[in-house]
Design a protein around this motif. Structure first.
Motif, PDB file in Angstrom:
ATOM      1  N   SER A  55       0.822  -1.213   0.000  1.00  0.00           N
ATOM      2  CA  SER A  55       0.000   0.000   0.000  1.00  0.00           C
ATOM      3  C   SER A  55       0.854   1.260   0.000  1.00  0.00           C
ATOM      4  O   SER A  55       2.061   1.217   0.265  1.00  0.00           O
ATOM      5  N   PRO A  56       0.232   2.413  -0.241  1.00  0.00           N
ATOM      6  CA  PRO A  56       0.968   3.678  -0.223  1.00  0.00           C
ATOM      7  C   PRO A  56       1.594   4.023   1.119  1.00  0.00           C
ATOM      8  O   PRO A  56       2.493   4.868   1.172  1.00  0.00           O
ATOM      9  N   VAL A  57       1.143   3.392   2.203  1.00  0.00           N
ATOM     10  CA  VAL A  57       1.718   3.703   3.515  1.00  0.00           C
ATOM     11  C   VAL A  57       2.782   2.689   3.929  1.00  0.00           C
ATOM     12  O   VAL A  57       3.368   2.817   5.003  1.00  0.00           O
ATOM     13  N   ASP A  58       3.045   1.699   3.094  1.00  0.00           N
ATOM     14  CA  ASP A  58       4.032   0.680   3.419  1.00  0.00           C
ATOM     15  C   ASP A  58       5.422   1.000   2.885  1.00  0.00           C
ATOM     16  O   ASP A  58       6.359   0.234   3.109  1.00  0.00           O
TER      17      ASP A  58
ATOM     18  N   CYS B 266      -4.598  -1.357  -5.136  1.00  0.00           N
ATOM     19  CA  CYS B 266      -4.253  -1.668  -3.750  1.00  0.00           C
ATOM     20  C   CYS B 266      -5.261  -2.661  -3.188  1.00  0.00           C
ATOM     21  O   CYS B 266      -6.455  -2.373  -3.138  1.00  0.00           O
ATOM     22  N   ASP B 267      -4.772  -3.824  -2.790  1.00  0.00           N
ATOM     23  CA  ASP B 267      -5.617  -4.859  -2.194  1.00  0.00           C
ATOM     24  C   ASP B 267      -4.748  -5.715  -1.269  1.00  0.00           C
ATOM     25  O   ASP B 267      -4.435  -6.863  -1.580  1.00  0.00           O
ATOM     26  N   PRO B 268      -4.311  -5.156  -0.138  1.00  0.00           N
ATOM     27  CA  PRO B 268      -3.375  -5.886   0.712  1.00  0.00           C
ATOM     28  C   PRO B 268      -3.962  -7.099   1.406  1.00  0.00           C
ATOM     29  O   PRO B 268      -3.227  -8.008   1.800  1.00  0.00           O
ATOM     30  N   GLY B 269      -5.287  -7.139   1.573  1.00  0.00           N
ATOM     31  CA  GLY B 269      -5.889  -8.160   2.424  1.00  0.00           C
ATOM     32  C   GLY B 269      -6.394  -9.401   1.725  1.00  0.00           C
ATOM     33  O   GLY B 269      -6.724 -10.382   2.400  1.00  0.00           O
TER      34      GLY B 269
ATOM     35  N   LEU C 252      -5.425   9.424   1.475  1.00  0.00           N
ATOM     36  CA  LEU C 252      -6.540   8.704   0.857  1.00  0.00           C
ATOM     37  C   LEU C 252      -6.550   7.245   1.300  1.00  0.00           C
ATOM     38  O   LEU C 252      -7.612   6.679   1.598  1.00  0.00           O
ATOM     39  N   HIS C 253      -5.368   6.637   1.328  1.00  0.00           N
ATOM     40  CA  HIS C 253      -5.328   5.232   1.754  1.00  0.00           C
ATOM     41  C   HIS C 253      -5.792   5.100   3.203  1.00  0.00           C
ATOM     42  O   HIS C 253      -6.581   4.201   3.526  1.00  0.00           O
ATOM     43  N   ARG C 254      -5.314   5.962   4.078  1.00  0.00           N
ATOM     44  CA  ARG C 254      -5.744   5.897   5.479  1.00  0.00           C
ATOM     45  C   ARG C 254      -7.250   6.110   5.602  1.00  0.00           C
ATOM     46  O   ARG C 254      -7.921   5.463   6.416  1.00  0.00           O
ATOM     47  N   CYS C 255      -7.772   7.015   4.785  1.00  0.00           N
ATOM     48  CA  CYS C 255      -9.214   7.271   4.778  1.00  0.00           C
ATOM     49  C   CYS C 255      -9.984   6.017   4.368  1.00  0.00           C
ATOM     50  O   CYS C 255     -10.955   5.621   5.023  1.00  0.00           O
ATOM     51  N   LEU C 256      -9.551   5.375   3.282  1.00  0.00           N
ATOM     52  CA  LEU C 256     -10.227   4.175   2.792  1.00  0.00           C
ATOM     53  C   LEU C 256     -10.039   3.007   3.749  1.00  0.00           C
ATOM     54  O   LEU C 256     -10.944   2.182   3.934  1.00  0.00           O
ATOM     55  N   GLU C 257      -8.882   2.941   4.374  1.00  0.00           N
ATOM     56  CA  GLU C 257      -8.616   1.894   5.357  1.00  0.00           C
ATOM     57  C   GLU C 257      -9.561   2.029   6.542  1.00  0.00           C
ATOM     58  O   GLU C 257     -10.150   1.035   7.015  1.00  0.00           O
TER      59      GLU C 257
ATOM     60  N   ASN D  78     -11.296  -8.698   0.112  1.00  0.00           N
ATOM     61  CA  ASN D  78     -11.168  -8.111   1.442  1.00  0.00           C
ATOM     62  C   ASN D  78     -10.830  -6.629   1.325  1.00  0.00           C
ATOM     63  O   ASN D  78     -10.146  -6.210   0.400  1.00  0.00           O
ATOM     64  N   GLN D  79     -11.321  -5.861   2.273  1.00  0.00           N
ATOM     65  CA  GLN D  79     -11.182  -4.406   2.206  1.00  0.00           C
ATOM     66  C   GLN D  79     -10.038  -3.909   3.090  1.00  0.00           C
ATOM     67  O   GLN D  79      -9.721  -4.560   4.076  1.00  0.00           O
ATOM     68  N   PRO D  80      -9.410  -2.783   2.733  1.00  0.00           N
ATOM     69  CA  PRO D  80      -9.713  -1.922   1.583  1.00  0.00           C
ATOM     70  C   PRO D  80      -9.211  -2.516   0.287  1.00  0.00           C
ATOM     71  O   PRO D  80      -8.143  -3.124   0.231  1.00  0.00           O
ATOM     72  N   CYS D  81      -9.981  -2.354  -0.766  1.00  0.00           N
ATOM     73  CA  CYS D  81      -9.604  -2.822  -2.096  1.00  0.00           C
ATOM     74  C   CYS D  81     -10.059  -1.761  -3.089  1.00  0.00           C
ATOM     75  O   CYS D  81     -11.253  -1.486  -3.193  1.00  0.00           O
ATOM     76  N   TYR D  82      -9.082  -1.164  -3.785  1.00  0.00           N
ATOM     77  CA  TYR D  82      -9.445  -0.048  -4.660  1.00  0.00           C
ATOM     78  C   TYR D  82      -8.427   0.119  -5.772  1.00  0.00           C
ATOM     79  O   TYR D  82      -7.323  -0.441  -5.730  1.00  0.00           O
TER      80      TYR D  82
END
Length: 460
Positions: A103-106, A148-151, A264-269, A350-354
């Motif tokens: 993800s963008p935060v990783d 992005c679909d880490p889960g 945005l990623h934190r928001c969607l997470e 699984n979410q977040p998935c975008y």
């Protein structure tokens, strides 16, 4: 006589205006690798990105940049020749550490900034009149796409390889010709196809995300939220999904844009965790080949309405709750052993998935090039069932829903050599454009740009 579509429990989530949604789900067909350049079994099964990519690495930009806390394993950013192209002229910029950073935060901020700066340079490169003439880029279009679909680590996903990566995509006028006469959504009666290419969250997700994105400060990037309504979303005026208007491509070069994507990623997470808890009582994704059990529908309704979302969004989530079903262990076991199509139709992601997509309307040209676009659209598409990512399902040339069919035949060696010339020319341009900025980065200095030797050795 046409067969009637099978009952769709999520049909009420698609607005009536979408019946006339222009689509092109079988028109854009892109060949695959030329004969002799297929992935080898060791490449397909390699445990690390560098081992999978090794014949297709064009340029290593970063190596050894610190993790998000400055102490973790270093990031590695490489420019890659994709093994299954979305267009003749495309590339992939990927983080390539030995462990997943999806993800963008990783990744470290500097890694993401290098990625977005390279995206900006891709727009500048294809916009240059000399490159348009050399590679026949006049009247083409581009997209920058990130999934992005880490889960999701069981069924097929929009992000099969869990590395933070960006698709740099350019379609020529010849490739776009297939979009001259798009079809309509009302002509598609295959229920599985509709669910995969028009996800149940296609419209509801836009409103849902917009409700939360409205709370973010977009001033730092000069952005504006384009309110999703049936009037612009269903006809595809801005493409599907929640859309943020940005003041031109240059914003990608600023740290503020990297910060926006991170927020945005934190928001969607956070939104995903809130919704998962409302639907199941759990806040984290289930382990592979399991799905959390749903709460009773009245309880879901009450929990959803406590989240402070617009009433229309809550009503839509109620429709979603009534359409979802629990998957029992025996069903999951059958899906695990069954076809990919069955898994994709029955198992949620699984979410977040975008998917994030950056593009601007209009076509490229020597006098009015893409880099001159006054506004760029950042689209956010949420995914619940559709495993087709933002590089393979996107708005293109005024058609709001286009699927890119890959691996349709093979590129000739001459076509692939032209592709390699394009890729190497861009890599050299990008290296030079980022040279002074990268000079101050920690870790190993950028490596030399490679060249395609032959199909046995690849890029050396």
């Amino acid at each position: 006589m046409r067969s009637r579509p099978a009952h769709d429990p999520f049909a009420a989530l698609i607005p009536p205006a979408a019946a006339d949604l222009p689509i092109a789900w079988d028109r854009v067909r892109v060949p695959g690798l030329p004969a002799g350049f297929d992935l080898t079994p060791p490449e397909r099964n390699a445990p690390t990105p560098m081992a999978r990519f090794h014949r297709r690495i064009i340029h290593r930009l970063l190596d050894g940049v610190g993790g998000t806390d400055g102490n973790g394993p270093g990031d590695r950013l490489v420019l890659v020749d994709k093994a299954l192209p979305h267009a003749q002229f495309d590339l992939m910029l990927s983080e390539a550490s030995d462990h997943d950073k999806p993800s963008p935060v990783d990744v470290a901020p500097v890694t993401a900034q290098a990625l977005w700066r390279s995206g900006l340079e891709f727009v500048r490169f294809v916009s240059a009149p000399a490159q348009q003439q050399t590679f026949g880029l006049e009247q083409g279009q581009l997209h920058l796409a990130l999934n992005c679909d880490p889960g999701t680590r069981d069924r097929e996903s929009v992000q099969a390889a869990k590395q933070f990566h960006l698709h740099l995509l350019y379609w020529t006028e010849a490739e776009l010709a297939a979009l001259r006469r798009p079809g309509r959504l009302s002509d598609v009666h295959d229920g599985r196809l509709r669910r995969q290419l028009l996800d149940p969250l296609a419209f509801l997700g836009a409103r849902l995300v917009a409700a939360r994105v409205a709370e973010l400060d977009l001033v730092a990037v000069g952005g504006r939220l384009l309110a999703p309504t049936d009037g612009n979303t269903a006809p595809g005026a801005h493409g599907l999904g929640c859309v943020i208007g940005l003041p031109g491509w240059a914003v990608l070069g600023s740290p503020a844009f990297e910060g926006l994507v991170r927020r945005l990623h934190r928001c969607l997470e956070g939104l995903s965790a809130d919704l998962l808890e409302a639907f199941t009582g759990e806040r984290t994704p289930p382990r592979p080949w399991h799905r959390h059990r749903l709460l009773p529908v009245p309880q879901i309704d009450a929990r959803v309405r406590s989240l402070g979302l617009p009433r229309a969004v809550c009503d839509g989530l109620g429709v979603l709750a009534r359409g979802l079903r629990d998957l029992e262990p025996a069903q999951l076991d059958r899906l695990r052993r069954g076809s990919a199509a069955a898994r994709q139709h029955c198992m949620t992601l699984n979410q977040p998935c975008y998917a994030l997509n950056l593009h601007a309307p209009g076509r490229n040209g020597p006098l009015a090039s893409l880099i001159d676009a006054p506004e760029v659209w950042l689209g956010i598409q949420t995914k619940l069932f559709s495993g087709v990512g933002g590089a393979g399902l996107l708005a293109l040339d005024g058609v709001p829903s286009v699927r890119v069919l890959r691996g349709c035949g093979r590129f000739s060696e001459a076509q692939w050599r032209l592709r390699a010339d394009f890729q190497r020319a861009f890599a050299q341009h990008n290296r030079d454009a980022l040279a002074s900025w990268l000079a101050g980065m920690p870790g190993a200095p950028p490596a030399p740009v490679r060249q395609l030797a032959d199909f046995t050795r690849g890029w050396v």
